[in-house]
Design an enzyme around this catalytic site. Sequence first.
Site, PDB file in Angstrom:
ATOM      1  N   THR A   1      -5.988   8.173  -4.611  1.00 14.47           N
ATOM      2  CA  THR A   1      -5.730   8.363  -3.173  1.00 14.47           C
ATOM      3  C   THR A   1      -4.581   9.345  -2.959  1.00 14.47           C
ATOM      4  OG1 THR A   1      -6.507   6.155  -2.681  1.00 14.47           O
ATOM      5  CG2 THR A   1      -5.081   7.158  -1.037  1.00 14.47           C
TER       6      THR A   1
ATOM      7  N   GLU B   1       0.840  -1.204   0.000  1.00 14.58           N
ATOM      8  CA  GLU B   1       0.000   0.000   0.000  1.00 14.58           C
ATOM      9  C   GLU B   1       0.876   1.257   0.000  1.00 14.58           C
ATOM     10  OE1 GLU B   1      -3.000   0.452  -0.776  1.00 14.58           O
ATOM     11  OE2 GLU B   1      -4.313   0.821   0.934  1.00 14.58           O
TER      12      GLU B   1
HETATM   13  N1  HSE Z   1      -7.072   6.535   5.243  1.00 14.78           N
HETATM   14  C1  HSE Z   1      -6.773   6.603   3.833  1.00 14.78           C
HETATM   15  C2  HSE Z   1      -7.047   8.019   3.347  1.00 14.78           C
HETATM   16  C3  HSE Z   1      -7.630   5.637   3.106  1.00 14.78           C
HETATM   17  O1  HSE Z   1      -8.079   8.562   3.718  1.00 14.78           O
HETATM   18  O2  HSE Z   1      -6.239   8.567   2.598  1.00 14.78           O
HETATM   19  C4  HSE Z   1      -7.427   5.613   1.616  1.00 14.78           C
HETATM   20  O3  HSE Z   1      -8.342   4.683   1.060  1.00 14.78           O
END
Ligand code: HSE
Length: 310
Positions: free
Chosen positions: A185, A133
């Site tokens: 993201t 990730e």
């Molecule tokens: N916690 C992460 C974010 C999750 O909000 O960037 C990404 O899916």
Amino acid sequence: MTEAPSVTATAPATIANLGPGFDLLGLALPAPCDRVTARLMGASGVRIASQIGDDGRLPTEAERNTAGIAAMATLRRAGIDVGIELDIDKGMPIGSGLGSSAASAAAAACAVNALIGSPLRRSELVAACVDAEAAVSGRHADNVAPSLLGGLVLVLSVDPLDIVRLPVPEGLLAVVATPDFELETRRAREALPKNVPLTDATFNSGRLAAFVTACFSNDLGLLARAVDDRLHVPARAPLIPGCEDVMQSARDAGALASSISGSGPSVFAFCHGAETSTRVASAMREAFAKAGLDSHAHVGSADSPGARTR
Ligand code: HSE
């Protein structure tokens, strides 16, 4: 000729953050799922033999693909040097806020571990997937942990990994509406503020404490009050057409609460009762449509299993 030994595993989509738990809370969904088959091959190293469902958009070099990186990290952590080929079947859209990269990593780690005799515990697989990730979207475990473990998790720390499983309130349903719109993201993380006012940190601490309390006490009223946020939603909602409207429509249609799923653009709602959740799903899709976006919605139990071999 005999076929090489292989194992197939699936891993589900996840909702990260869940309102007040930025990078801390995550929940497994029953669907959609990614599927990965791991097969022993002669040479050592990991190779991606095939990848479908991504319209050719994801890298096929193992060292740039989350499934490939998770497979390599699993072998490295197990101290086993064998050759492995992966077939990846993407069951969910990329950049949708459903933890797509995490699901591929979780399915690959689960399949590879089973193929080599299951030397690693689930928690060790989470660590392998965090490496994957980190390579594509940032070092956080709130998608990979629920995708591997199932249910609802609180990530206390990523380095070292410290994960707590939380009980899911009885009968809780999750609705997720995913628009035809992609938000990476990485980009959604760049939009976040570097510093937050103390009052906002205090606000979120209270909501997170209430969220955990609601889970242990099965208090849906408290859960509804707990799903709120001042750390990531204000910065990200403007990146998602119709976002505020979708969340409000969900609440107006009877949802207990609604917020952005992960880094978006999907929006989730917590509901109680099948009828309500169907109504909420339609309301959320209508709100996306008003913003000019087609969308689809999934409704399912908020207490779903994680990655598994089949
Ligand atoms: N916690 C992460 C974010 C999750 O909000 O960037 C990404 O899916």
